[in-house]
Write a protein that holds these residues in place. Structure first.
Motif, PDB file in Angstrom:
ATOM      1  N   ALA A 140       0.831  -1.201   0.000  1.00 23.07           N
ATOM      2  CA  ALA A 140       0.000   0.000   0.000  1.00 23.07           C
ATOM      3  C   ALA A 140       0.869   1.255   0.000  1.00 23.07           C
ATOM      4  O   ALA A 140       0.514   2.267  -0.626  1.00 23.07           O
ATOM      5  CB  ALA A 140      -0.934  -0.005   1.209  1.00 23.07           C
ATOM      6  N   MET A 141       1.998   1.207   0.693  1.00 19.22           N
ATOM      7  CA  MET A 141       2.925   2.338   0.658  1.00 19.22           C
ATOM      8  C   MET A 141       3.442   2.561  -0.758  1.00 19.22           C
ATOM      9  O   MET A 141       3.524   3.703  -1.240  1.00 19.22           O
ATOM     10  CB  MET A 141       4.110   2.090   1.593  1.00 19.22           C
ATOM     11  CG  MET A 141       3.786   2.019   3.062  1.00 19.22           C
ATOM     12  SD  MET A 141       5.273   1.834   4.079  1.00 19.22           S
ATOM     13  CE  MET A 141       5.915   3.507   4.067  1.00 19.22           C
ATOM     14  N   ALA A 142       3.792   1.473  -1.433  1.00 17.17           N
ATOM     15  CA  ALA A 142       4.309   1.581  -2.796  1.00 17.17           C
ATOM     16  C   ALA A 142       3.260   2.185  -3.727  1.00 17.17           C
ATOM     17  O   ALA A 142       3.587   3.001  -4.605  1.00 17.17           O
ATOM     18  CB  ALA A 142       4.746   0.203  -3.305  1.00 17.17           C
ATOM     19  N   CYS A 143       2.008   1.804  -3.531  1.00 18.75           N
ATOM     20  CA  CYS A 143       0.930   2.346  -4.373  1.00 18.75           C
ATOM     21  C   CYS A 143       0.724   3.841  -4.149  1.00 18.75           C
ATOM     22  O   CYS A 143       0.176   4.531  -5.015  1.00 18.75           O
ATOM     23  CB  CYS A 143      -0.373   1.595  -4.089  1.00 18.75           C
ATOM     24  SG  CYS A 143      -0.381  -0.110  -4.684  1.00 18.75           S
ATOM     25  N   ALA A 144       1.149   4.346  -2.993  1.00 14.56           N
ATOM     26  CA  ALA A 144       0.969   5.763  -2.670  1.00 14.56           C
ATOM     27  C   ALA A 144       2.081   6.646  -3.229  1.00 14.56           C
ATOM     28  O   ALA A 144       1.987   7.877  -3.155  1.00 14.56           O
ATOM     29  CB  ALA A 144       0.889   5.942  -1.156  1.00 14.56           C
ATOM     30  N   LEU A 145       3.122   6.045  -3.801  1.00 12.71           N
ATOM     31  CA  LEU A 145       4.216   6.849  -4.353  1.00 12.71           C
ATOM     32  C   LEU A 145       3.716   7.720  -5.504  1.00 12.71           C
ATOM     33  O   LEU A 145       2.876   7.284  -6.290  1.00 12.71           O
ATOM     34  CB  LEU A 145       5.339   5.946  -4.856  1.00 12.71           C
ATOM     35  CG  LEU A 145       6.161   5.201  -3.807  1.00 12.71           C
ATOM     36  CD1 LEU A 145       7.154   4.270  -4.504  1.00 12.71           C
ATOM     37  CD2 LEU A 145       6.896   6.167  -2.897  1.00 12.71           C
ATOM     38  N   PRO A 146       4.238   8.926  -5.617  1.00 12.32           N
ATOM     39  CA  PRO A 146       3.846   9.783  -6.752  1.00 12.32           C
ATOM     40  C   PRO A 146       4.339   9.196  -8.064  1.00 12.32           C
ATOM     41  O   PRO A 146       5.392   8.556  -8.117  1.00 12.32           O
ATOM     42  CB  PRO A 146       4.543  11.120  -6.437  1.00 12.32           C
ATOM     43  CG  PRO A 146       5.679  10.760  -5.543  1.00 12.32           C
ATOM     44  CD  PRO A 146       5.213   9.590  -4.729  1.00 12.32           C
ATOM     45  N   ARG A 147       3.571   9.384  -9.096  1.00 13.04           N
ATOM     46  CA  ARG A 147       3.935   8.870 -10.418  1.00 13.04           C
ATOM     47  C   ARG A 147       4.764   9.907 -11.158  1.00 13.04           C
ATOM     48  O   ARG A 147       4.264  10.695 -11.949  1.00 13.04           O
ATOM     49  CB  ARG A 147       2.665   8.513 -11.206  1.00 13.04           C
ATOM     50  CG  ARG A 147       1.844   7.419 -10.551  1.00 13.04           C
ATOM     51  CD  ARG A 147       2.615   6.090 -10.530  1.00 13.04           C
ATOM     52  NE  ARG A 147       1.831   5.015  -9.939  1.00 13.04           N
ATOM     53  CZ  ARG A 147       1.994   4.575  -8.693  1.00 13.04           C
ATOM     54  NH1 ARG A 147       2.905   5.133  -7.922  1.00 13.04           N
ATOM     55  NH2 ARG A 147       1.262   3.587  -8.228  1.00 13.04           N
ATOM     56  N   LYS A 148       6.042   9.910 -10.868  1.00 16.30           N
ATOM     57  CA  LYS A 148       6.955  10.838 -11.536  1.00 16.30           C
ATOM     58  C   LYS A 148       8.311  10.157 -11.674  1.00 16.30           C
ATOM     59  O   LYS A 148       8.645   9.255 -10.896  1.00 16.30           O
ATOM     60  CB  LYS A 148       7.082  12.143 -10.735  1.00 16.30           C
ATOM     61  CG  LYS A 148       7.559  11.985  -9.314  1.00 16.30           C
ATOM     62  CD  LYS A 148       7.672  13.316  -8.600  1.00 16.30           C
ATOM     63  CE  LYS A 148       8.742  14.187  -9.169  1.00 16.30           C
ATOM     64  NZ  LYS A 148       8.972  15.412  -8.380  1.00 16.30           N
ATOM     65  N   PRO A 149       9.112  10.560 -12.647  1.00 17.21           N
ATOM     66  CA  PRO A 149      10.392   9.886 -12.882  1.00 17.21           C
ATOM     67  C   PRO A 149      11.473  10.309 -11.886  1.00 17.21           C
ATOM     68  O   PRO A 149      11.377  11.348 -11.234  1.00 17.21           O
ATOM     69  CB  PRO A 149      10.757  10.336 -14.297  1.00 17.21           C
ATOM     70  CG  PRO A 149      10.097  11.679 -14.438  1.00 17.21           C
ATOM     71  CD  PRO A 149       8.815  11.585 -13.659  1.00 17.21           C
ATOM     72  N   ASP A 150      12.489   9.457 -11.780  1.00 26.38           N
ATOM     73  CA  ASP A 150      13.715   9.760 -11.035  1.00 26.38           C
ATOM     74  C   ASP A 150      13.448  10.114  -9.574  1.00 26.38           C
ATOM     75  O   ASP A 150      13.985  11.109  -9.049  1.00 26.38           O
ATOM     76  CB  ASP A 150      14.486  10.895 -11.713  1.00 26.38           C
ATOM     77  CG  ASP A 150      14.820  10.583 -13.166  1.00 26.38           C
ATOM     78  OD1 ASP A 150      15.139   9.415 -13.456  1.00 26.38           O
ATOM     79  OD2 ASP A 150      14.736  11.496 -14.008  1.00 26.38           O
ATOM     80  N   LEU A 151      12.620   9.321  -8.922  1.00 32.98           N
ATOM     81  CA  LEU A 151      12.303   9.580  -7.517  1.00 32.98           C
ATOM     82  C   LEU A 151      13.516   9.332  -6.626  1.00 32.98           C
ATOM     83  O   LEU A 151      14.196   8.310  -6.734  1.00 32.98           O
ATOM     84  CB  LEU A 151      11.163   8.667  -7.059  1.00 32.98           C
ATOM     85  CG  LEU A 151       9.757   8.953  -7.592  1.00 32.98           C
ATOM     86  CD1 LEU A 151       8.801   7.856  -7.142  1.00 32.98           C
ATOM     87  CD2 LEU A 151       9.270  10.309  -7.116  1.00 32.98           C
ATOM     88  N   ARG A 152      13.753  10.283  -5.739  1.00 30.69           N
ATOM     89  CA  ARG A 152      14.757  10.098  -4.689  1.00 30.69           C
ATOM     90  C   ARG A 152      13.994   9.974  -3.362  1.00 30.69           C
ATOM     91  O   ARG A 152      13.232  10.865  -2.987  1.00 30.69           O
ATOM     92  CB  ARG A 152      15.732  11.271  -4.651  1.00 30.69           C
ATOM     93  CG  ARG A 152      16.632  11.331  -5.881  1.00 30.69           C
ATOM     94  CD  ARG A 152      17.757  12.329  -5.709  1.00 30.69           C
ATOM     95  NE  ARG A 152      18.615  12.031  -4.569  1.00 30.69           N
ATOM     96  CZ  ARG A 152      19.598  11.127  -4.568  1.00 30.69           C
ATOM     97  NH1 ARG A 152      19.841  10.427  -5.669  1.00 30.69           N
ATOM     98  NH2 ARG A 152      20.335  10.930  -3.508  1.00 30.69           N
ATOM     99  N   ILE A 153      14.228   8.863  -2.667  1.00 32.74           N
ATOM    100  CA  ILE A 153      13.442   8.516  -1.483  1.00 32.74           C
ATOM    101  C   ILE A 153      14.354   8.321  -0.279  1.00 32.74           C
ATOM    102  O   ILE A 153      15.413   7.699  -0.380  1.00 32.74           O
ATOM    103  CB  ILE A 153      12.637   7.222  -1.738  1.00 32.74           C
ATOM    104  CG1 ILE A 153      11.671   7.419  -2.906  1.00 32.74           C
ATOM    105  CG2 ILE A 153      11.880   6.790  -0.484  1.00 32.74           C
ATOM    106  CD1 ILE A 153      10.927   6.151  -3.316  1.00 32.74           C
ATOM    107  N   LEU A 154      13.910   8.842   0.857  1.00 30.99           N
ATOM    108  CA  LEU A 154      14.555   8.578   2.138  1.00 30.99           C
ATOM    109  C   LEU A 154      13.605   7.719   2.961  1.00 30.99           C
ATOM    110  O   LEU A 154      12.471   8.129   3.236  1.00 30.99           O
ATOM    111  CB  LEU A 154      14.856   9.886   2.878  1.00 30.99           C
ATOM    112  CG  LEU A 154      15.401   9.746   4.310  1.00 30.99           C
ATOM    113  CD1 LEU A 154      16.753   9.033   4.315  1.00 30.99           C
ATOM    114  CD2 LEU A 154      15.512  11.112   4.984  1.00 30.99           C
ATOM    115  N   ASP A 155      14.055   6.526   3.336  1.00 28.34           N
ATOM    116  CA  ASP A 155      13.246   5.630   4.161  1.00 28.34           C
ATOM    117  C   ASP A 155      13.805   5.644   5.578  1.00 28.34           C
ATOM    118  O   ASP A 155      14.875   5.088   5.837  1.00 28.34           O
ATOM    119  CB  ASP A 155      13.263   4.210   3.589  1.00 28.34           C
ATOM    120  CG  ASP A 155      12.423   3.249   4.407  1.00 28.34           C
ATOM    121  OD1 ASP A 155      11.342   3.662   4.883  1.00 28.34           O
ATOM    122  OD2 ASP A 155      12.853   2.083   4.583  1.00 28.34           O
ATOM    123  N   LEU A 156      13.077   6.293   6.486  1.00 28.20           N
ATOM    124  CA  LEU A 156      13.518   6.386   7.878  1.00 28.20           C
ATOM    125  C   LEU A 156      13.041   5.178   8.670  1.00 28.20           C
ATOM    126  O   LEU A 156      12.024   4.568   8.352  1.00 28.20           O
ATOM    127  CB  LEU A 156      12.987   7.673   8.513  1.00 28.20           C
ATOM    128  CG  LEU A 156      13.506   8.978   7.918  1.00 28.20           C
ATOM    129  CD1 LEU A 156      12.820  10.172   8.581  1.00 28.20           C
ATOM    130  CD2 LEU A 156      15.015   9.089   8.071  1.00 28.20           C
TER     131      LEU A 156
END
Length: 236
Positions: free
Chosen positions: A38-54
């Motif tokens: 469900a978290m993955a489905c909530a990601l914005p649909r845009k290219p080259d995402l940079r993500i910080l997972d705390l």
């Protein structure tokens, strides 16, 4: 939270790291897998995402996001527990995604990254363990780029009285015993139910996200409200 309490939490997660994934799957009846999807489905649909997972733990969130989203440029997984991060790095090696993800030791209350760095900050079942919740949320706001997203998954209290009663029975009496038996760290799983019951879930947590400067706050109950997915955005 005192320095002693911080150290206790870090040692606790170091101690349970070797059985952490096994206990999570068993005690959640594998619902933790669906919740991360469900978290993955909530990601914005845009290219080259940079993500910080705390509170990255053993890297399950990072691995799920990489598997489900093909537009991720890089994920940094951060956690205070070195033992958890060692397990995450083993998963990273097995999945052969060394270029797409990296793991570092960091405290959410004092992030080392510059402001406006990440498109998304994720936290799964770790925000209630932040040493300073208000500061941690402010740090999330700081490192997000304008219009970036905070996606936070956390346990919550079901609103239905019958579900809530069954949930508390399980959380207070069954989970600590089973989790303690498997992990050989009973105190860690007694801490779990206490920390969940003390956490300001639902609209209370939404209020804290707003206070930290985030907007468009949503709370999506999962599995009858056992967990909640919070989604918020940094304004322009």
């Amino acid at each position: 939270m005192t320095d002693k309490e911080r150290s206790q939490i870090q040692r606790m997660f170091d101690a349970i790291a070797f059985r952490y994934d096994c206990v999570n799957r068993l005690l959640s009846l594998r619902r933790d897998v669906a919740w991360r999807k469900a978290m993955a489905c909530a990601l914005p649909r845009k290219p080259d995402l940079r993500i910080l997972d705390l509170a990255a733990g053993t890297g399950d969130v990072a691995m799920t996001l990489l598997k489900k989203c093909r537009t991720i440029e890089h994920i940094i997984g951060a956690d205070v527990s070195l033992q958890m991060l060692r397990h995450a790095q083993k998963k990273q090696g097995r999945a052969k995604v060394s270029d797409a993800v990296s793991f570092v030791q960091a405290d959410a209350a004092a992030l080392c990254w510059a402001g406006n760095t990440f498109d998304v900050v994720t936290v799964a079942f770790g925000v209630r363990n932040f040493t300073e919740l208000g500061i941690g949320l402010s740090e999330i706001h700081r490192v997000l780029r304008p219009r970036g997203y905070a996606i936070i998954l956390e346990f919550s209290m079901p609103e239905n009285p019958l579900v809530r009663a069954a949930y508390l029975l399980y959380f207070r009496h069954i989970l600590p015993r089973v989790g303690g038996l498997i992990s050989r760290q009973p105190d860690a799983y007694r801490y779990l139910n206490r920390s969940v019951e003390a956490f300001p879930c639902g609209q209370d947590f939404c209020g804290l996200l707003l206070k930290a400067g985030l907007v468009s706050v949503q709370a999506q109950p999962l599995t009858c409200g056992i967990a909640t997915l919070y989604i918020a955005q940094k304004p322009v």
